[in-house]
Design a protein around this motif. Sequence first.
Motif, PDB file in Angstrom:
ATOM      1  N   UNK A   4      45.253  37.993 -19.149  1.00 30.46           N
ATOM      2  CA  UNK A   4      44.810  36.601 -18.888  1.00 30.46           C
ATOM      3  C   UNK A   4      45.087  35.642 -20.007  1.00 30.46           C
ATOM      4  N   UNK A   5      45.177  34.933 -19.600  1.00 33.14           N
ATOM      5  CA  UNK A   5      45.571  33.225 -20.768  1.00 33.14           C
ATOM      6  C   UNK A   5      45.595  32.137 -20.928  1.00 33.14           C
ATOM      7  N   UNK A   6      45.997  31.301 -21.172  1.00 31.47           N
ATOM      8  CA  UNK A   6      46.910  29.734 -20.815  1.00 31.47           C
ATOM      9  C   UNK A   6      48.198  29.708 -20.999  1.00 31.47           C
ATOM     10  N   UNK A   7      48.760  28.191 -20.502  1.00 31.88           N
ATOM     11  CA  UNK A   7      49.699  28.504 -20.683  1.00 31.88           C
ATOM     12  C   UNK A   7      50.384  26.519 -20.690  1.00 31.88           C
ATOM     13  N   UNK A   8      50.483  26.182 -21.396  1.00 32.87           N
ATOM     14  CA  UNK A   8      50.882  24.605 -21.443  1.00 32.87           C
ATOM     15  C   UNK A   8      52.528  24.451 -20.305  1.00 32.87           C
ATOM     16  N   UNK A   9      52.604  23.683 -19.106  1.00 31.76           N
ATOM     17  CA  UNK A   9      53.727  23.493 -18.178  1.00 31.76           C
ATOM     18  C   UNK A   9      53.745  22.262 -18.685  1.00 31.76           C
ATOM     19  N   UNK A  10      55.427  21.678 -18.302  1.00 27.08           N
ATOM     20  CA  UNK A  10      55.134  20.592 -18.036  1.00 27.08           C
ATOM     21  C   UNK A  10      56.501  20.357 -17.382  1.00 27.08           C
ATOM     22  N   UNK A  11      56.225  19.316 -16.846  1.00 25.32           N
ATOM     23  CA  UNK A  11      56.666  19.050 -14.911  1.00 25.32           C
ATOM     24  C   UNK A  11      57.323  17.438 -15.509  1.00 25.32           C
ATOM     25  N   UNK A  12      58.291  17.183 -14.692  1.00 20.00           N
ATOM     26  CA  UNK A  12      59.009  16.023 -14.753  1.00 20.00           C
ATOM     27  C   UNK A  12      58.509  15.022 -14.144  1.00 20.00           C
ATOM     28  N   UNK A  13      58.387  13.573 -14.503  1.00 17.26           N
ATOM     29  CA  UNK A  13      58.079  13.108 -13.475  1.00 17.26           C
ATOM     30  C   UNK A  13      59.178  12.024 -13.143  1.00 17.26           C
ATOM     31  N   UNK A  14      60.110  11.829 -14.774  1.00 21.66           N
ATOM     32  CA  UNK A  14      60.972  10.717 -13.982  1.00 21.66           C
ATOM     33  C   UNK A  14      62.000  10.919 -14.869  1.00 21.66           C
ATOM     34  N   UNK A  15      63.087   9.786 -15.274  1.00 20.54           N
ATOM     35  CA  UNK A  15      64.306  10.425 -15.719  1.00 20.54           C
ATOM     36  C   UNK A  15      65.057   8.515 -15.429  1.00 20.54           C
ATOM     37  N   UNK A  16      66.101   8.821 -16.471  1.00 18.53           N
ATOM     38  CA  UNK A  16      66.361   7.222 -16.739  1.00 18.53           C
ATOM     39  C   UNK A  16      67.435   7.114 -18.072  1.00 18.53           C
ATOM     40  N   UNK A  17      67.804   6.366 -18.538  1.00 13.32           N
ATOM     41  CA  UNK A  17      68.258   5.912 -19.308  1.00 13.32           C
ATOM     42  C   UNK A  17      67.649   4.930 -21.011  1.00 13.32           C
ATOM     43  N   UNK A  18      67.621   5.268 -21.471  1.00 13.05           N
ATOM     44  CA  UNK A  18      66.357   4.377 -23.225  1.00 13.05           C
ATOM     45  C   UNK A  18      67.524   5.466 -23.875  1.00 13.05           C
TER      46      UNK A  18
END
Length: 204
Positions: A4-18
Amino acid sequence: MLIWGFKTIFRTLSGGVFHCPQCGGDRQYHLKQARRWFTLFFIPIFPFKQQGTHVECATCGGTFHDTVLQGATSAQISAQLAQGMRALAVAVLRVTGMPSTAARTVAAGVVAEAGVAGYTVAQLDADLAGAPVDLPPILVPLGDQLQPQGREWLLSRAALIAAADGGIGSAERALLDQVGGLLQMTPAHVTGVVETAQRNVPRG
């Protein structure tokens, strides 16, 4: 044996131009949210608290605090510059009282140069006949966003319009001083830009 352990997961919320600070241009971005998960046999089982969000450039992969999205893109600044020059040209010509054909021709050319494609003297005359435009809400944001060269360009083009009739009068100079202040330019800087513009006025 349990693994067992821990993991950081990234989720995309939105996108666009910057405007990417690392690339130096307008790019696609992904706004991602990090969340820590408990894993069992390397499989995420249940989430813990969120760990914040960040902006990731789709081109260079650079990551930035999400406040970077508050800045204007190059395209937005270009549009604001064109709008600002159009309003400024009209304001300068109105100060002159009865703008000549030469001054109106210069003004139309300057507005077209600023990005209003196909802008003509006829369109300028229609703008002159319209309601007055309040300059501070248009120019103050440009003063925040433009580099010094951009501020100088905007003021110098206004000065060219003012001088197209043969000289810059006191009312026109007062307006140019006001414009320089809105663009965060010092009085000495304004004087230098205006005097240079006067020397560059085409002589018929």
